[in-house]
Design a protein around this motif. Structure first.
Motif, PDB file in Angstrom:
ATOM      1  N   TYR A   1      -4.514   1.148  12.485  1.00  0.00           N
ATOM      2  CA  TYR A   1      -3.279   1.162  13.259  1.00  0.00           C
ATOM      3  C   TYR A   1      -2.081   1.112  12.322  1.00  0.00           C
ATOM      4  O   TYR A   1      -2.188   0.676  11.179  1.00  0.00           O
ATOM      5  CB  TYR A   1      -3.208  -0.077  14.168  1.00  0.00           C
ATOM      6  N   ALA A   2      -0.910   1.503  12.866  1.00  0.00           N
ATOM      7  CA  ALA A   2       0.338   1.401  12.125  1.00  0.00           C
ATOM      8  C   ALA A   2       1.489   1.154  13.090  1.00  0.00           C
ATOM      9  O   ALA A   2       1.412   1.505  14.277  1.00  0.00           O
ATOM     10  CB  ALA A   2       0.618   2.668  11.315  1.00  0.00           C
ATOM     11  N   LYS A   3       2.528   0.548  12.542  1.00  0.00           N
ATOM     12  CA  LYS A   3       3.779   0.354  13.287  1.00  0.00           C
ATOM     13  C   LYS A   3       4.931   0.553  12.312  1.00  0.00           C
ATOM     14  O   LYS A   3       4.940  -0.040  11.236  1.00  0.00           O
ATOM     15  CB  LYS A   3       3.838  -1.053  13.883  1.00  0.00           C
TER      16      LYS A   3
ATOM     17  N   ALA B   1      11.812  -7.026   4.874  1.00  0.00           N
ATOM     18  CA  ALA B   1      12.695  -7.540   3.822  1.00  0.00           C
ATOM     19  C   ALA B   1      12.310  -6.995   2.448  1.00  0.00           C
ATOM     20  O   ALA B   1      13.177  -6.840   1.580  1.00  0.00           O
ATOM     21  CB  ALA B   1      12.666  -9.066   3.815  1.00  0.00           C
ATOM     22  N   ALA B   2      11.037  -6.673   2.259  1.00  0.00           N
ATOM     23  CA  ALA B   2      10.565  -6.131   0.986  1.00  0.00           C
ATOM     24  C   ALA B   2      10.724  -4.609   0.906  1.00  0.00           C
ATOM     25  O   ALA B   2      10.342  -4.002  -0.083  1.00  0.00           O
ATOM     26  CB  ALA B   2       9.105  -6.519   0.768  1.00  0.00           C
ATOM     27  N   GLY B   3      11.257  -4.009   1.974  1.00  0.00           N
ATOM     28  CA  GLY B   3      11.520  -2.576   1.965  1.00  0.00           C
ATOM     29  C   GLY B   3      10.370  -1.698   2.395  1.00  0.00           C
ATOM     30  O   GLY B   3      10.417  -0.477   2.195  1.00  0.00           O
ATOM     31  N   CYS B   4       9.348  -2.273   2.988  1.00  0.00           N
ATOM     32  CA  CYS B   4       8.226  -1.462   3.470  1.00  0.00           C
ATOM     33  C   CYS B   4       8.656  -0.654   4.695  1.00  0.00           C
ATOM     34  O   CYS B   4       9.488  -1.099   5.485  1.00  0.00           O
ATOM     35  CB  CYS B   4       7.036  -2.348   3.810  1.00  0.00           C
ATOM     36  N   ARG B   5       8.065   0.516   4.852  1.00  0.00           N
ATOM     37  CA  ARG B   5       8.464   1.376   5.967  1.00  0.00           C
ATOM     38  C   ARG B   5       7.630   1.169   7.229  1.00  0.00           C
ATOM     39  O   ARG B   5       8.064   1.485   8.325  1.00  0.00           O
ATOM     40  CB  ARG B   5       8.469   2.845   5.559  1.00  0.00           C
ATOM     41  N   ARG B   6       6.414   0.642   7.048  1.00  0.00           N
ATOM     42  CA  ARG B   6       5.585   0.342   8.219  1.00  0.00           C
ATOM     43  C   ARG B   6       4.508  -0.657   7.824  1.00  0.00           C
ATOM     44  O   ARG B   6       4.255  -0.877   6.644  1.00  0.00           O
ATOM     45  CB  ARG B   6       4.978   1.602   8.828  1.00  0.00           C
TER      46      ARG B   6
ATOM     47  N   HIS C   1       0.885  -1.163   0.000  1.00  0.00           N
ATOM     48  CA  HIS C   1       0.000   0.000   0.000  1.00  0.00           C
ATOM     49  C   HIS C   1       0.924   1.214   0.000  1.00  0.00           C
ATOM     50  O   HIS C   1       1.300   1.721   1.059  1.00  0.00           O
ATOM     51  CB  HIS C   1      -0.891  -0.043   1.252  1.00  0.00           C
ATOM     52  N   GLY C   2       1.392   1.596  -1.176  1.00  0.00           N
ATOM     53  CA  GLY C   2       2.424   2.635  -1.263  1.00  0.00           C
ATOM     54  C   GLY C   2       3.724   2.093  -0.704  1.00  0.00           C
ATOM     55  O   GLY C   2       4.182   1.022  -1.109  1.00  0.00           O
ATOM     56  N   ASP C   3       4.298   2.813   0.262  1.00  0.00           N
ATOM     57  CA  ASP C   3       5.530   2.355   0.928  1.00  0.00           C
ATOM     58  C   ASP C   3       5.238   1.457   2.122  1.00  0.00           C
ATOM     59  O   ASP C   3       6.158   1.021   2.805  1.00  0.00           O
ATOM     60  CB  ASP C   3       6.357   3.553   1.401  1.00  0.00           C
ATOM     61  N   ASP C   4       3.972   1.221   2.376  1.00  0.00           N
ATOM     62  CA  ASP C   4       3.558   0.447   3.540  1.00  0.00           C
ATOM     63  C   ASP C   4       3.142  -0.967   3.158  1.00  0.00           C
ATOM     64  O   ASP C   4       2.852  -1.255   2.001  1.00  0.00           O
ATOM     65  CB  ASP C   4       2.371   1.123   4.230  1.00  0.00           C
ATOM     66  N   ALA C   5       3.083  -1.819   4.171  1.00  0.00           N
ATOM     67  CA  ALA C   5       2.530  -3.164   4.042  1.00  0.00           C
ATOM     68  C   ALA C   5       1.192  -3.160   4.773  1.00  0.00           C
ATOM     69  O   ALA C   5       1.137  -2.859   5.967  1.00  0.00           O
ATOM     70  CB  ALA C   5       3.465  -4.189   4.666  1.00  0.00           C
ATOM     71  N   GLU C   6       0.117  -3.467   4.051  1.00  0.00           N
ATOM     72  CA  GLU C   6      -1.200  -3.518   4.669  1.00  0.00           C
ATOM     73  C   GLU C   6      -1.488  -4.949   5.119  1.00  0.00           C
ATOM     74  O   GLU C   6      -1.511  -5.873   4.305  1.00  0.00           O
ATOM     75  CB  GLU C   6      -2.273  -3.067   3.682  1.00  0.00           C
ATOM     76  N   LEU C   7      -1.680  -5.134   6.413  1.00  0.00           N
ATOM     77  CA  LEU C   7      -1.976  -6.447   6.982  1.00  0.00           C
ATOM     78  C   LEU C   7      -3.391  -6.864   6.607  1.00  0.00           C
ATOM     79  O   LEU C   7      -4.338  -6.086   6.748  1.00  0.00           O
ATOM     80  CB  LEU C   7      -1.851  -6.385   8.509  1.00  0.00           C
ATOM     81  N   LYS C   8      -3.532  -8.102   6.119  1.00  0.00           N
ATOM     82  CA  LYS C   8      -4.836  -8.641   5.751  1.00  0.00           C
ATOM     83  C   LYS C   8      -4.942 -10.101   6.207  1.00  0.00           C
ATOM     84  O   LYS C   8      -3.952 -10.814   6.251  1.00  0.00           O
ATOM     85  CB  LYS C   8      -5.042  -8.590   4.225  1.00  0.00           C
ATOM     86  N   ARG C   9      -6.163 -10.506   6.490  1.00  0.00           N
ATOM     87  CA  ARG C   9      -6.509 -11.908   6.755  1.00  0.00           C
ATOM     88  C   ARG C   9      -5.730 -12.523   7.924  1.00  0.00           C
ATOM     89  O   ARG C   9      -5.343 -13.683   7.895  1.00  0.00           O
ATOM     90  CB  ARG C   9      -6.358 -12.768   5.505  1.00  0.00           C
TER      91      ARG C   9
END
Length: 156
Positions: free
Chosen positions: A148-150, A104-109, A70-78
């Motif tokens: 939420y975000a981390k 490892a994939a370079g996501c920032r949060r 999701h852009g520079d982020d990783a969106e948690l699903k399922r």
């Protein structure tokens, strides 16, 4: 708990889809409707733009958690753990595995949406360092949605 392995799996595998269906049933019981209607495709969870992880014990899938870019982020699903495996720290292990994969994939949060009828999920996310952010996703503006975000460490 028996030996549990966390591995990547294809989101469209029949065994994975059975676990996802159990997840949707759980959400439907909590919120009504059909569960989570967020549009998803198997391609969303293909590295490097995502990953879908499952926990396997004695050949049976007992938990899942995926992320999609999701852009520079990783969106948690399922994110889901079967009833029989709950209360043993498995969800925390799954969340950590998602964070490792996304780092490892370079996501920032990691970002996520959950609902106010999932107190155990809220407790997990907050205890793992996730903080509230403005709603962002498919359910943005819906009653009871909590986002939420981390922040993730830079990839090594």
């Amino acid at each position: 708990m028996q030996d549990i392995k966390i591995i990547s799996a294809r989101y469209d595998e029949p065994t994975v889809q059975r676990l996802v269906a159990e997840n949707m049933l759980d959400l439907s019981e909590r919120y009504g409707g059909t569960g989570d209607d967020t549009p998803l495709a198997a391609a969303d969870f293909v590295p490097p733009n995502g990953d879908f992880l499952v926990a396997v014990a004695d050949g049976t899938l007992i938990a899942s958690a995926g992320w999609r870019r999701h852009g520079d982020d990783a969106e948690l699903k399922r994110m889901f753990t079967v009833q029989a495996a709950r209360g043993r720290g498995l969800a925390r292990r799954m969340l950590a595995a998602v964070e490792t994969s996304a780092t490892a994939a370079g996501c920032r949060r990691v970002i996520l949406e959950t609902g106010d009828k999932q107190p155990e999920a809220i407790k997990l996310y907050e205890s793992a360092g996730y903080t509230r952010i403005p709603d962002f996703g498919y359910y943005q503006g819906h009653d009871g949605v909590l986002s939420y975000a981390k922040a993730l460490p830079p990839a090594a």
